[in-house]
Enzyme design. Structure first.
Site, short mmCIF file in Angstrom:
data_model
loop_
_atom_site.label_atom_id
_atom_site.label_comp_id
_atom_site.label_asym_id
_atom_site.label_seq_id
_atom_site.Cartn_x
_atom_site.Cartn_y
_atom_site.Cartn_z
N ARG A 35 6.70 -18.25 17.81
CA ARG A 35 6.12 -16.92 18.02
C ARG A 35 7.17 -15.91 18.45
NH1 ARG A 35 0.20 -17.90 20.82
NH2 ARG A 35 -0.85 -18.29 18.86
N LYS A 197 -14.71 -29.58 15.73
CA LYS A 197 -15.86 -28.74 16.10
C LYS A 197 -16.58 -28.12 14.91
CE LYS A 197 -13.23 -27.59 20.03
NZ LYS A 197 -11.97 -27.25 19.37
N GLY A 350 -2.55 -23.46 15.60
CA GLY A 350 -3.20 -24.45 16.47
C GLY A 350 -2.76 -25.86 16.13
N GLY A 373 -7.13 -18.68 16.67
CA GLY A 373 -8.42 -17.99 16.68
C GLY A 373 -8.46 -16.81 15.72
P1 AMP Z 1 -10.42 -28.44 16.16
O1 AMP Z 1 -10.08 -27.81 17.46
O2 AMP Z 1 -11.85 -28.33 15.77
O3 AMP Z 1 -9.48 -28.03 15.02
O4 AMP Z 1 -10.18 -30.01 16.35
C1 AMP Z 1 -8.92 -30.59 16.56
C2 AMP Z 1 -9.12 -31.92 17.17
O5 AMP Z 1 -9.95 -32.72 16.34
C3 AMP Z 1 -7.86 -32.73 17.34
O6 AMP Z 1 -7.53 -32.78 18.70
C4 AMP Z 1 -8.21 -34.11 16.80
O7 AMP Z 1 -7.84 -35.16 17.67
C5 AMP Z 1 -9.71 -34.05 16.69
N1 AMP Z 1 -10.24 -34.96 15.66
C6 AMP Z 1 -9.84 -35.06 14.39
N2 AMP Z 1 -10.50 -36.03 13.76
C7 AMP Z 1 -11.36 -36.59 14.66
C8 AMP Z 1 -12.30 -37.65 14.59
N3 AMP Z 1 -12.50 -38.35 13.47
N4 AMP Z 1 -13.00 -37.93 15.71
C9 AMP Z 1 -12.80 -37.22 16.84
N5 AMP Z 1 -11.93 -36.21 16.95
C10 AMP Z 1 -11.21 -35.90 15.86
#
Ligand code: AMP
Length: 391
Positions: A35, A197, A350, A373
């Site tokens: 950044r 999420k 991210g 974000g």
């Molecule tokens: P997000 O913030 O929604 O982009 O999610 C990122 C996070 O999703 C990372 O920290 C990953 O460890 C988690 N993640 C990815 N695949 C899985 C899974 N199959 N089960 C649980 N967590 C996951």
């Protein structure tokens, strides 16, 4: 919206808002300075124009209090090294000391003001605070794409009071790439969405269905979709409340003739633990007491095939729990596939950014956004408050 390159900034007081919210380790060493590096074109341009370059930024979440560990001093040191130039550092971002430093600094020099969020007025978009920041400048330059989805005093409020506003070169690069990838893409356009999420990404998926030719869903969120299609997913991450919405997205994709790809196999384990026993199984054979933590080898092959003729790829979210070695293969393999593609590839910031860095493939991605974000909000089809304020 005007850009810094169109403004007459010669010899003027130029207040530049950057997003220097960089990760620090326990010794307060910056572990990723992208950044800061991405801000250099704007800073160098202002220096070439012999402007007084006054920099503002936030770092972390000090919640309106002065927190030593969240001082911008490490950023000053890194900037000094990157610019090979002395950086003057103020102890605050408003007040008499700041005004004096600005009056006495030489044109063609750089002053870094202390963390904006030491003042609660920053995130409250307080009018008086915005007025005080605006009073420091002849021209305001917003180059903080990573913060553009927030309505804060230093990026939204300030534009009402400052004489002239414009955007910097990073903002321009981010918006241009986004437009090339999502608004006028070379087709086929393939989106890859992962992470955990579903709730955060539902609207993104709904918007993507209107724009893309193919969509790959991996990561934890894939299990909500697999369950919505009637699969047994064991103890995998599922957002039970969103099963209907997931089903709606599958239907919307069908209606828009968007090809939707879900994992066909996955790496399962009894628990989310690097030492747990793991198995690669087809998604039809997930043990009811186990959980899926990465995409499997057949899914990697399938997704590689899907991406083969892509001309544009947009990616956000890992394919598995890549933070643990045992469940990182899917994400790293996808990073290599995207990096070796001839398509224009754009990656949201991210976690995905971190994963790509670990594979050493960052240079082979056309563009990695500096905004998590902000990138997601654009992908959702929503305007960014900071951009609207500049307009
Ligand atoms: P997000 O913030 O929604 O982009 O999610 C990122 C996070 O999703 C990372 O920290 C990953 O460890 C988690 N993640 C990815 N695949 C899985 C899974 N199959 N089960 C649980 N967590 C996951």
């Amino acid at each position: 919206m005007r850009y810094i390159s169109e403004m007459d900034i010669r010899g003027k007081k130029v207040l530049c808002r950057f997003d220097f919210n960089v990760p620090l380790d326990e010794n307060l060493t910056i572990t990723d300075d992208r950044r800061i590096k991405e801000a250099l074109p704007t800073i160098n341009h202002a220096l070439d124009e012999k402007a007084k370059v006054i920099i503002i930024s936030h770092l972390g979440r000090p919640k309106g209090r002065e927190v030593d560990k969240l001082s911008l001093k490490p950023v000053a040191r890194r900037l000094e090294r990157l610019l090979e130039k002395e950086i003057i550092m103020a102890r605050d971002c408003i007040g008499d000391e700041v005004r004096n430093l600005i009056e006495t600094m030489n044109p063609g020099s750089v002053l870094l003001l202390e963390n904006l969020r030491f003042h609660p007025e920053e995130t409250a978009n307080d009018e008086e605070f915005a007025r005080q920041l605006a009073a420091l400048a002849d021209i305001y330059v917003d180059d903080a794409f990573g913060n553009a989805h927030r309505s804060h005093a230093s990026n939204v409020g300030i534009t009402r009071f400052v004489k002239e506003s414009c955007a910097g070169f990073l903002m321009k690069k981010e918006l241009n790439y986004f437009s090339k990838a999502m608004e006028e893409p070379s087709r086929p356009l393939v989106a890859i969405v992962g992470g955990s999420k579903v709730s955060d990404k539902l609207r993104i998926l709904m918007n993507l269905v209107k724009k893309v030719d193919k969509m790959i869903i991996g990561g934890g969120m894939a299990f909500t979709f697999l369950k919505a299609m009637g699969h047994e997913v064991g103890k995998s991450l599922v957002d039970e409340q969103l099963l209907d919405e997931a089903y709606d997205i599958i239907e919307a994709a069908k209606k828009s003739k968007v090809k939707l790809y879900l994992p066909v196999d996955c790496i399962i384990a009894e628990r989310m633990d690097n030492n747990a026993e793991t198995k690669a199984v087809p998604v039809q054979e997930i043990n009811p007491n186990w959980l899926g933590l990465d995409i499997g080898p057949a899914s990697i092959k399938l997704f590689e095939e899907v991406l083969r003729n892509a001309r544009t790829i947009v990616w956000n979210g890992p394919m598995g729990v890549f933070e643990m070695d045992k469940f990182s293969r899917g994400t790293f393999a996808m990073a290599r596939i995207v990096a070796s593609s001839h398509a224009l590839s754009m990656v949201g910031g991210g976690d995905t950014d971190v994963a790509i860095h670990r594979t050493g493939e960052s240079d082979n991605i056309s563009f990695i956004s500096t905004g998590g974000g902000a990138f997601l909000q654009l992908t959702e089809g929503k305007a960014l408050p900071a951009i609207e304020a500049l307009n």
